[in-house]
Design a protein around this motif. Sequence first.
Motif, PDB file in Angstrom:
ATOM      1  N   MET A   1       0.823  -1.289  -0.190  1.00 47.42           N
ATOM      2  CA  MET A   1       0.130  -0.116   0.040  1.00 47.42           C
ATOM      3  C   MET A   1       0.651   1.188   0.026  1.00 47.42           C
ATOM      4  O   MET A   1       0.462   2.188  -0.601  1.00 47.42           O
ATOM      5  N   MET A   2       1.891   1.173   0.709  1.00 46.31           N
ATOM      6  CA  MET A   2       3.043   2.296   0.784  1.00 46.31           C
ATOM      7  C   MET A   2       3.487   2.561  -0.517  1.00 46.31           C
ATOM      8  O   MET A   2       3.639   3.888  -1.091  1.00 46.31           O
ATOM      9  N   MET A   3       3.762   1.512  -1.332  1.00 40.17           N
ATOM     10  CA  MET A   3       4.179   2.041  -2.952  1.00 40.17           C
ATOM     11  C   MET A   3       3.107   2.449  -3.668  1.00 40.17           C
ATOM     12  O   MET A   3       3.650   3.160  -4.263  1.00 40.17           O
ATOM     13  N   ASP A   4       1.844   2.007  -3.344  1.00 41.87           N
ATOM     14  CA  ASP A   4       0.708   2.863  -4.027  1.00 41.87           C
ATOM     15  C   ASP A   4       0.744   4.205  -4.117  1.00 41.87           C
ATOM     16  O   ASP A   4       0.503   4.929  -4.836  1.00 41.87           O
ATOM     17  N   ILE A   5       0.913   4.685  -2.678  1.00 41.05           N
ATOM     18  CA  ILE A   5       1.201   6.095  -2.361  1.00 41.05           C
ATOM     19  C   ILE A   5       2.294   6.910  -2.963  1.00 41.05           C
ATOM     20  O   ILE A   5       1.992   7.858  -3.450  1.00 41.05           O
ATOM     21  N   LEU A   6       3.249   6.235  -2.517  1.00 40.93           N
ATOM     22  CA  LEU A   6       4.650   6.699  -3.460  1.00 40.93           C
ATOM     23  C   LEU A   6       4.204   6.929  -4.870  1.00 40.93           C
ATOM     24  O   LEU A   6       4.431   7.983  -5.498  1.00 40.93           O
ATOM     25  N   MET A   7       3.888   5.949  -5.690  1.00 40.29           N
ATOM     26  CA  MET A   7       3.505   6.067  -7.171  1.00 40.29           C
ATOM     27  C   MET A   7       2.472   7.238  -7.478  1.00 40.29           C
ATOM     28  O   MET A   7       2.606   7.926  -8.473  1.00 40.29           O
ATOM     29  N   TYR A   8       1.381   7.131  -6.548  1.00 32.04           N
ATOM     30  CA  TYR A   8       0.373   8.136  -6.838  1.00 32.04           C
ATOM     31  C   TYR A   8       0.986   9.808  -6.690  1.00 32.04           C
ATOM     32  O   TYR A   8       0.692  10.397  -7.510  1.00 32.04           O
ATOM     33  N   LEU A   9       1.724   9.891  -5.613  1.00 27.89           N
ATOM     34  CA  LEU A   9       2.235  11.138  -5.440  1.00 27.89           C
ATOM     35  C   LEU A   9       3.366  11.478  -6.523  1.00 27.89           C
ATOM     36  O   LEU A   9       3.248  12.660  -7.163  1.00 27.89           O
ATOM     37  N   PHE A  10       3.929  10.503  -6.984  1.00 30.16           N
ATOM     38  CA  PHE A  10       4.933  10.541  -8.089  1.00 30.16           C
ATOM     39  C   PHE A  10       4.579  11.165  -9.456  1.00 30.16           C
ATOM     40  O   PHE A  10       4.901  12.061 -10.113  1.00 30.16           O
ATOM     41  N   GLU A  11       3.336  10.408  -9.531  1.00 30.66           N
ATOM     42  CA  GLU A  11       2.534  10.657 -10.871  1.00 30.66           C
ATOM     43  C   GLU A  11       1.915  11.885 -10.855  1.00 30.66           C
ATOM     44  O   GLU A  11       1.961  12.769 -11.923  1.00 30.66           O
ATOM     45  N   THR A  12       1.325  12.361  -9.741  1.00 32.75           N
ATOM     46  CA  THR A  12       0.528  13.305  -9.754  1.00 32.75           C
ATOM     47  C   THR A  12       1.339  14.746  -9.630  1.00 32.75           C
ATOM     48  O   THR A  12       1.141  15.694 -10.234  1.00 32.75           O
ATOM     49  N   TYR A  13       2.372  14.727  -8.622  1.00 32.25           N
ATOM     50  CA  TYR A  13       3.377  15.919  -8.794  1.00 32.25           C
ATOM     51  C   TYR A  13       4.539  15.969  -9.501  1.00 32.25           C
ATOM     52  O   TYR A  13       5.082  17.155  -9.717  1.00 32.25           O
ATOM     53  N   VAL A  14       4.999  14.843 -10.010  1.00 31.10           N
ATOM     54  CA  VAL A  14       6.128  15.034 -10.879  1.00 31.10           C
ATOM     55  C   VAL A  14       5.509  14.951 -12.429  1.00 31.10           C
ATOM     56  O   VAL A  14       6.059  16.000 -13.121  1.00 31.10           O
ATOM     57  N   HIS A  15       4.917  14.092 -12.919  1.00 33.91           N
ATOM     58  CA  HIS A  15       4.635  13.894 -14.162  1.00 33.91           C
ATOM     59  C   HIS A  15       3.602  14.894 -14.694  1.00 33.91           C
ATOM     60  O   HIS A  15       3.636  15.039 -15.954  1.00 33.91           O
ATOM     61  N   SER A  16       2.708  15.573 -13.700  1.00 27.47           N
ATOM     62  CA  SER A  16       1.818  16.374 -14.133  1.00 27.47           C
ATOM     63  C   SER A  16       2.390  17.783 -13.971  1.00 27.47           C
ATOM     64  O   SER A  16       1.858  18.723 -14.469  1.00 27.47           O
ATOM     65  N   ASP A  17       3.744  17.780 -13.605  1.00 31.14           N
ATOM     66  CA  ASP A  17       4.385  19.292 -13.403  1.00 31.14           C
ATOM     67  C   ASP A  17       3.467  19.951 -12.259  1.00 31.14           C
ATOM     68  O   ASP A  17       3.196  21.454 -12.426  1.00 31.14           O
ATOM     69  N   ALA A  18       2.784  19.416 -11.660  1.00 27.73           N
ATOM     70  CA  ALA A  18       1.796  20.047 -10.567  1.00 27.73           C
ATOM     71  C   ALA A  18       2.780  20.760  -9.622  1.00 27.73           C
ATOM     72  O   ALA A  18       3.956  20.494  -9.336  1.00 27.73           O
ATOM     73  N   ASP A  19       2.307  21.707  -8.746  1.00 26.96           N
ATOM     74  CA  ASP A  19       3.270  22.582  -7.796  1.00 26.96           C
ATOM     75  C   ASP A  19       3.631  21.697  -6.613  1.00 26.96           C
ATOM     76  O   ASP A  19       2.998  20.906  -6.124  1.00 26.96           O
ATOM     77  N   LEU A  20       5.022  21.584  -6.793  1.00 23.71           N
ATOM     78  CA  LEU A  20       5.684  20.567  -5.873  1.00 23.71           C
ATOM     79  C   LEU A  20       5.734  21.060  -4.410  1.00 23.71           C
ATOM     80  O   LEU A  20       6.008  20.666  -3.407  1.00 23.71           O
ATOM     81  N   GLN A  21       5.267  22.465  -4.259  1.00 22.31           N
ATOM     82  CA  GLN A  21       5.360  23.118  -2.800  1.00 22.31           C
ATOM     83  C   GLN A  21       3.630  22.895  -2.148  1.00 22.31           C
ATOM     84  O   GLN A  21       3.297  23.991  -2.059  1.00 22.31           O
ATOM     85  N   VAL A  22       3.819  21.890  -1.796  1.00 24.44           N
ATOM     86  CA  VAL A  22       2.334  21.449  -1.124  1.00 24.44           C
ATOM     87  C   VAL A  22       2.350  21.428   0.200  1.00 24.44           C
ATOM     88  O   VAL A  22       3.444  20.902   0.801  1.00 24.44           O
ATOM     89  N   ASP A  23       1.409  22.051   0.910  1.00 20.78           N
ATOM     90  CA  ASP A  23       1.440  21.763   2.495  1.00 20.78           C
ATOM     91  C   ASP A  23       1.215  20.482   2.773  1.00 20.78           C
ATOM     92  O   ASP A  23       0.197  19.725   2.208  1.00 20.78           O
ATOM     93  N   GLN A  24       1.914  19.986   3.776  1.00 22.09           N
ATOM     94  CA  GLN A  24       1.646  18.626   4.150  1.00 22.09           C
ATOM     95  C   GLN A  24       0.362  18.001   4.676  1.00 22.09           C
ATOM     96  O   GLN A  24      -0.085  17.106   4.292  1.00 22.09           O
ATOM     97  N   ASP A  25      -0.321  19.063   5.333  1.00 19.67           N
ATOM     98  CA  ASP A  25      -1.850  18.944   5.905  1.00 19.67           C
ATOM     99  C   ASP A  25      -2.512  18.926   4.589  1.00 19.67           C
ATOM    100  O   ASP A  25      -3.418  17.735   4.457  1.00 19.67           O
ATOM    101  N   GLU A  26      -2.482  19.471   3.589  1.00 16.44           N
ATOM    102  CA  GLU A  26      -3.174  19.314   2.386  1.00 16.44           C
ATOM    103  C   GLU A  26      -3.135  18.170   1.850  1.00 16.44           C
ATOM    104  O   GLU A  26      -3.940  17.398   1.171  1.00 16.44           O
ATOM    105  N   LEU A  27      -1.648  17.722   1.558  1.00 11.92           N
ATOM    106  CA  LEU A  27      -1.373  16.455   1.149  1.00 11.92           C
ATOM    107  C   LEU A  27      -1.712  15.402   1.708  1.00 11.92           C
ATOM    108  O   LEU A  27      -2.644  14.371   1.032  1.00 11.92           O
TER     109      LEU A  27
END
Length: 158
Positions: A1-27
Amino acid sequence: MMMDILMYLFETYVHSDADLQVDQDELEDELLRAGFKQKDIYKALEWLEDLAELQNTDNHSAIAMSAATSTRIYTAQEMTRMDVKSRGLLMFLEQIGVLTTETREMVIDRVMGLETNDFELDDLKWIILMVLFNVPGNENAYTLMEELIYTAERGVVH
């Protein structure tokens, strides 16, 4: 399950060029809304913090000075987590210059930092991408690794 979260974050914030400066609570809220469990979210975020910390330590100075002809001997725990194909991939990537001895050790550290008994070759590929993305100066290696992954997925191997 941890790997799923890491992949989700990587795809969401790296491959989409989304803002990488996200508040941890929001995340955390976003991950909870995506259906992940709080305990797994904390573990994944801690895993990412440990990845960032690897860059800030001098632990790898001895590794960086090791000879190019040296051979990596894996511990019993590492061999249990990473099968022959995984270890072979690491060796291949080091031989073609995608990984250095230092980035290889970072990858192994992060593989061993996962709390899972379900570790597969595809998981290793994602971890390699995450390490290369997070370590400055590895942009070309990251691009090459990405190309290797997508070429293999299409069934084309050189």
